[in-house]
Design a protein around this motif. Structure first.
Motif, PDB file in Angstrom:
ATOM      1  N   ARG A   1     -71.893  24.897 -64.149  1.00 49.89           N
ATOM      2  CA  ARG A   1     -71.750  24.673 -62.713  1.00 49.89           C
ATOM      3  C   ARG A   1     -70.906  25.791 -62.118  1.00 49.89           C
ATOM      4  NH1 ARG A   1     -75.158  22.057 -64.322  1.00 49.89           N
ATOM      5  NH2 ARG A   1     -75.580  19.809 -64.065  1.00 49.89           N
ATOM      6  N   SER A   2     -71.302  26.250 -60.927  1.00 48.51           N
ATOM      7  CA  SER A   2     -70.702  27.451 -60.374  1.00 48.51           C
ATOM      8  C   SER A   2     -70.608  27.369 -58.858  1.00 48.51           C
ATOM      9  CB  SER A   2     -71.562  28.663 -60.773  1.00 48.51           C
ATOM     10  OG  SER A   2     -71.234  29.799 -60.031  1.00 48.51           O
ATOM     11  N   GLN A   3     -69.622  28.048 -58.284  1.00 43.46           N
ATOM     12  CA  GLN A   3     -69.542  28.207 -56.839  1.00 43.46           C
ATOM     13  C   GLN A   3     -70.488  29.293 -56.340  1.00 43.46           C
ATOM     14  OE1 GLN A   3     -65.324  29.140 -56.618  1.00 43.46           O
ATOM     15  NE2 GLN A   3     -64.852  27.087 -55.879  1.00 43.46           N
ATOM     16  N   THR A   4     -71.036  30.060 -57.264  1.00 40.67           N
ATOM     17  CA  THR A   4     -71.829  31.231 -56.875  1.00 40.67           C
ATOM     18  C   THR A   4     -73.318  30.942 -56.832  1.00 40.67           C
ATOM     19  OG1 THR A   4     -70.116  32.612 -57.889  1.00 40.67           O
ATOM     20  CG2 THR A   4     -72.236  33.667 -57.432  1.00 40.67           C
ATOM     21  N   ARG A   5     -73.806  30.012 -57.659  1.00 38.31           N
ATOM     22  CA  ARG A   5     -75.225  29.686 -57.677  1.00 38.31           C
ATOM     23  C   ARG A   5     -75.403  28.231 -58.083  1.00 38.31           C
ATOM     24  NH1 ARG A   5     -76.864  33.206 -63.044  1.00 38.31           N
ATOM     25  NH2 ARG A   5     -75.785  31.910 -64.580  1.00 38.31           N
TER      26      ARG A   5
ATOM     27  N   TYR B   1     -68.993  37.744 -57.511  1.00 31.51           N
ATOM     28  CA  TYR B   1     -68.938  36.289 -57.646  1.00 31.51           C
ATOM     29  C   TYR B   1     -68.339  35.713 -56.371  1.00 31.51           C
ATOM     30  CZ  TYR B   1     -64.030  37.332 -58.692  1.00 31.51           C
ATOM     31  OH  TYR B   1     -62.745  37.797 -58.621  1.00 31.51           O
ATOM     32  N   ARG B   2     -68.399  34.395 -56.248  1.00 34.31           N
ATOM     33  CA  ARG B   2     -67.744  33.703 -55.131  1.00 34.31           C
ATOM     34  C   ARG B   2     -66.511  32.969 -55.638  1.00 34.31           C
ATOM     35  NH1 ARG B   2     -73.136  32.942 -53.760  1.00 34.31           N
ATOM     36  NH2 ARG B   2     -73.712  33.865 -51.744  1.00 34.31           N
ATOM     37  N   TYR B   3     -65.482  32.996 -54.813  1.00 32.52           N
ATOM     38  CA  TYR B   3     -64.281  32.203 -55.076  1.00 32.52           C
ATOM     39  C   TYR B   3     -64.080  31.313 -53.853  1.00 32.52           C
ATOM     40  CZ  TYR B   3     -59.525  30.922 -56.323  1.00 32.52           C
ATOM     41  OH  TYR B   3     -58.394  30.217 -56.652  1.00 32.52           O
ATOM     42  N   GLY B   4     -64.426  30.033 -53.999  1.00 33.46           N
ATOM     43  CA  GLY B   4     -64.482  29.169 -52.824  1.00 33.46           C
ATOM     44  C   GLY B   4     -65.587  29.664 -51.910  1.00 33.46           C
ATOM     45  N   ALA B   5     -65.244  29.936 -50.681  1.00 31.92           N
ATOM     46  CA  ALA B   5     -66.241  30.432 -49.722  1.00 31.92           C
ATOM     47  C   ALA B   5     -66.252  31.955 -49.628  1.00 31.92           C
ATOM     48  CB  ALA B   5     -65.962  29.834 -48.339  1.00 31.92           C
ATOM     49  N   LYS B   6     -65.393  32.611 -50.389  1.00 29.67           N
ATOM     50  CA  LYS B   6     -65.246  34.063 -50.282  1.00 29.67           C
ATOM     51  C   LYS B   6     -66.115  34.791 -51.296  1.00 29.67           C
ATOM     52  CE  LYS B   6     -61.730  37.709 -50.185  1.00 29.67           C
ATOM     53  NZ  LYS B   6     -60.287  38.009 -50.357  1.00 29.67           N
ATOM     54  N   GLU B   7     -66.851  35.789 -50.831  1.00 28.48           N
ATOM     55  CA  GLU B   7     -67.652  36.629 -51.720  1.00 28.48           C
ATOM     56  C   GLU B   7     -66.801  37.792 -52.222  1.00 28.48           C
ATOM     57  OE1 GLU B   7     -71.314  37.890 -50.042  1.00 28.48           O
ATOM     58  OE2 GLU B   7     -72.189  35.866 -50.065  1.00 28.48           O
TER      59      GLU B   7
END
Length: 342
Positions: A107-111, A197-203
């Protein structure tokens, strides 16, 4: 003092360490009344203990060892001389795991979610192994991963190990200097890197860092980009190939290069608090035995259990997490533990 947990009365009947105790009595006539007695035997009779772990957890021997501990001097102890084995083969054998059962849950914040069954994991390792061979990777070569804790990194590590090549990883939140300080010391031949990658909503775009790392590592012969942040994009840097090209369908079988017990598996690093980070080389046999012992006997991990460690690929706990499937009990150990049941 408040007691947080107390083992149930039937702990020896329900746990893998209990099965190990029954096996020791059945196979070797050894009986231990409690954990302290077992521990004391393990440190007093070190070679006997580790040979019991080897046998009970069914280490796959391509060539059997001629001894358990040929030389106990430190540094330089010589464990399992003559043995030939492969770490990746043990992670991927997964006895007792049903074909449709997920062995990797990502599970990922990025995809979106990615789940792999045992067969899907083996298939991906098979393809990447063939892709590495096409890029000229062979036994002893170093493969570096600038990638997070995602299925691709797991697959790459196992494929690298299957060839007898040597793996090293840095988390993509590491800056260029931190990565270069580590990898200039081991001179990798291949780099596999995410684009960001994404960290929370930040790319977090890491393509500039990847370019700088490549520039600082003249040993690199090829770089493979995983389009993790910009999935599906075609804006590759010149000279990079895609993860998809590494995983093209192939008829090449999944095989495992038999290597000596101490053959390098991967390189981890100290934090670099004083001076450069220090490379620490871990071998196929030593890591395999320590991990399956810890996972099976201390964590009581087996088929159907879920094992999670919150870790990045820059910490040794990621390497420990990867070994989880190797702890699945093999059939002979199960049969013998049942034969010892009262």
């Amino acid at each position: 003092m408040r007691e947080l947990w107390h083992p149930p009365a039937d702990v020896l009947e329900r746990t893998r360490i209990g099965a190990f105790l029954r096996w020791l009595e059945w196979e070797h006539g050894l009986r231990f009344d409690d954990y302290e007695a077992l521990w004391q035997w393990s440190v007093d009779r070190t070679a006997e203990f580790w040979r019991a772990i080897w046998d009970h957890l069914e280490i796959i021997e391509h060539v059997a060892p001629t001894a358990t501990l040929a030389d106990a001097r430190m540094p330089g102890a010589d464990w399992f001389p003559g043995a030939r084995l492969n770490y990746a083969e043990h992670v991927l054998r997964m006895p007792g795991v049903a074909g449709a059962e997920p062995i990797v849950i990502s599970r990922s914040q990025t995809r979106g979610p990615v789940d792999l069954t045992a067969e899907e994991l083996r298939e991906r390792v098979r393809r990447v192994r063939a892709g590495l061979r096409r890029l000229g990777i062979s036994k002893g070569d170093r493969v570096a991963a600038y990638a997070p804790n995602i299925p691709e990194t797991l697959v790459l590590m196992l494929a690298t190990a299957s060839l007898g090549a040597i793996f090293s990883s840095c988390a993509p939140e590491f800056g260029t200097r931190s990565v270069v300080d580590r990898w200039q010391q081991i001179e990798p031949k291949l780099l596999v890197a995410v684009d960001g990658y994404r960290y929370g909503a930040k790319e977090i775009d890491r393509r500039a860092e990847v370019a700088a790392i490549r520039e600082a590592l003249p040993s690199l012969q090829q770089t493979v980009e995983i389009a993790y942040l910009h999935e599906g994009h075609d804006g590759l840097h010149e000279g990079l190939c895609t993860w998809e090209s590494l995983t093209e369908p192939t008829g090449e079988p999944l095989e495992f290069e038999p290597v000596p017990f101490a053959h390098p598996l991967y390189v981890l690093y100290s934090s670099g608090t004083t001076g450069l980070p220090k490379p620490i080389v871990h071998g196929h046999g030593g890591i395999l035995l320590e991990h399956v012992k810890m996972l099976a006997l201390h964590h009581d991990l087996g088929p159907g259990d879920r094992f999670f460690w919150f870790t990045t690929t820059g910490w040794m706990m990621w390497n420990y997490l990867v070994s989880g499937p190797a702890a699945a009990p093999a059939s002979r150990a199960l049969r013998q533990s049942r034969m010892c049941d009262p």
